[in-house]
Design a protein around this motif. Structure first.
Motif, PDB file in Angstrom:
ATOM      1  N   TRP A 300      14.279 -43.934  -3.768  1.00  0.00           N
ATOM      2  CA  TRP A 300      13.654 -44.271  -2.493  1.00  0.00           C
ATOM      3  C   TRP A 300      13.168 -45.719  -2.585  1.00  0.00           C
ATOM      4  N   ILE A 302      11.354 -49.268  -0.730  1.00  0.00           N
ATOM      5  CA  ILE A 302      10.380 -49.709   0.258  1.00  0.00           C
ATOM      6  C   ILE A 302      10.328 -51.232   0.274  1.00  0.00           C
ATOM      7  N   CYS A 325      14.894 -48.239   2.319  1.00  0.00           N
ATOM      8  CA  CYS A 325      14.849 -46.986   3.086  1.00  0.00           C
ATOM      9  C   CYS A 325      13.759 -47.032   4.142  1.00  0.00           C
ATOM     10  N   ASP A 326      12.702 -47.798   3.857  1.00  0.00           N
ATOM     11  CA  ASP A 326      11.561 -47.836   4.765  1.00  0.00           C
ATOM     12  C   ASP A 326      10.897 -49.210   4.680  1.00  0.00           C
ATOM     13  N   VAL A 328       7.174 -50.896   5.250  1.00  0.00           N
ATOM     14  CA  VAL A 328       5.828 -50.330   5.274  1.00  0.00           C
ATOM     15  C   VAL A 328       4.787 -51.444   5.203  1.00  0.00           C
ATOM     16  N   GLN A 336       2.811 -44.158   0.377  1.00  0.00           N
ATOM     17  CA  GLN A 336       4.240 -43.884   0.523  1.00  0.00           C
ATOM     18  C   GLN A 336       4.933 -43.746  -0.824  1.00  0.00           C
ATOM     19  N   HIS A 340       6.780 -40.090  -1.928  1.00  0.00           N
ATOM     20  CA  HIS A 340       8.209 -39.909  -2.233  1.00  0.00           C
ATOM     21  C   HIS A 340       8.447 -39.543  -3.686  1.00  0.00           C
TER      22      HIS A 340
END
Length: 349
Positions: A300, A302, A325-326, A328, A336, A340
């Motif tokens: 994952w 960020i 993926c994200d 933030v 976060q 994850h």
């Protein structure tokens, strides 16, 4: 296009002369004034309104930190600290970054010609970045609240973080909120030798997890954060079932050693889906390709949001590669990461 105007504050006449020569040799910037101490600088700032200030750490008549604190409270502007490579100097410089300085540069060994061209280029690049930097309000010295630990955090899980300009404070704000039982964290922050040890010690005093400068061959353990030493690449490797750290002095990657890409590539290879990758504020593109490899290995990933970055360079490049993926905000990254690592389990503050 108007030039970047610079004011240099240093009690050394030789350093003021050197900084003037470096700045005025660049086509896009100009040294509009120099000052031997903060009291003179205060009047020159009012008179010339410079775009960027370079500030010595230890000076007569007023301490550099005291001046910086007053400046950022009353007349915020991009500041680059000029520091010596001493243990005390590095600690003071880290405090200056906490107070709102954008970046720092170490003082050269005057009289040595070797490496001076690269030094000049480094200063010029830092000034350009500072002129475009998004000033952040100095963070509170205490975290908003330490996140609650989740019931199960496997020792095989880990987090990899990369950052550059503005990263020392971003990393502090992320790590301060982590509980003592957090998974292992590997961190590459662009920083010269002599500063990473002080950086790790400072974080260790502020955080519930143990923060240390990484050592070659040591086992990676939960509850610890490992900072890549200045001038050494840090990689994750395996020894049987255990994670280990490997440090080396191979060629610069993306003009950096340590390089975030070197760390992220190794985490993609040896941890894969058991890892979370985080790319924070910083200039350039180091770490973007490595974060993509982590995502392709089912980790994952960020990227810090533009609104909360001092310099939206490295995260932007990662986002453009579809490596994140994200995206933030800084204040939510700690939560976060743990969410994850714990398979999306919700966490409470």
């Amino acid at each position: 296009m108007s030039k970047i105007t610079v004011l240099s504050v240093d009690d050394s006449a030789l350093m003021r002369q050197l900084m003037t020569e470096i700045v005025n040799s660049q086509p896009d910037m100009e040294m509009i004034a120099t000052a031997p101490d903060p009291l003179v600088a205060r009047e020159l700032i009012k008179q010339f309104n410079p775009m960027v200030l370079t500030l010595d750490v230890e000076m007569p008549r007023m301490d550099g930190l005291e001046f910086l604190e007053k400046l950022m409270r009353l007349r915020p502007m991009p500041v680059i600290m000029v520091s010596s490579l001493t243990g005390n100097g590095s600690e003071v410089t880290l405090k200056a970054l906490e107070l709102g300085a954008v970046d720092f540069v170490t003082k050269p060994q005057l009289g040595l010609r070797d490496g001076m061209l690269a030094y000049c280029q480094t200063i010029a690049e830092k000034i350009r970045v500072a002129a475009r930097a998004r000033l952040q309000k100095p963070a509170r010295t205490r975290p908003a609240g330490v996140l609650a630990a989740t019931p199960i955090l496997s020792s095989e899980k880990l987090i990899a973080i990369g950052a550059s300009t503005g990263g020392t404070e971003a990393i502090r704000r992320v790590l301060e909120r982590l509980p003592a039982v957090s998974p292992a964290i590997l961190i590459t922050q662009h920083m010269p030798p002599g500063f990473t040890h002080s950086f790790a010690e400072r974080l260790n005093r502020l955080c519930q997890i143990t923060v240390k400068e990484a050592e070659d061959g040591e086992r990676v353990l939960p509850g610890f954060a490992y900072i890549a030493p200045g001038s050494l690449h840090m990689e994750l490797c395996r020894s049987g079932a255990n994670y280990q750290i490997h440090l080396h002095e191979r060629d610069l990657v993306n003009r950096h050693r340590p390089s975030v890409d070197v760390l992220f590539n190794s985490v993609a290879r040896y941890a894969g889906r058991n890892a979370v990758g985080v790319i924070l504020t910083g200039m350039g593109s180091d770490g973007a390709a490595g974060l993509l490899k982590m995502r392709q290995a089912n980790a994952w990933t960020i990227a810090q949001s533009e609104a909360t970055c001092v310099v939206f360079g490295m995260p932007r490049e990662a986002i453009l590669l579809d490596a994140a993926c994200d995206v933030v905000d800084l204040e939510n990254i700690s939560q976060q990461m743990l969410a994850h690592i714990s398979h999306g389990q919700a966490l409470r503050i």
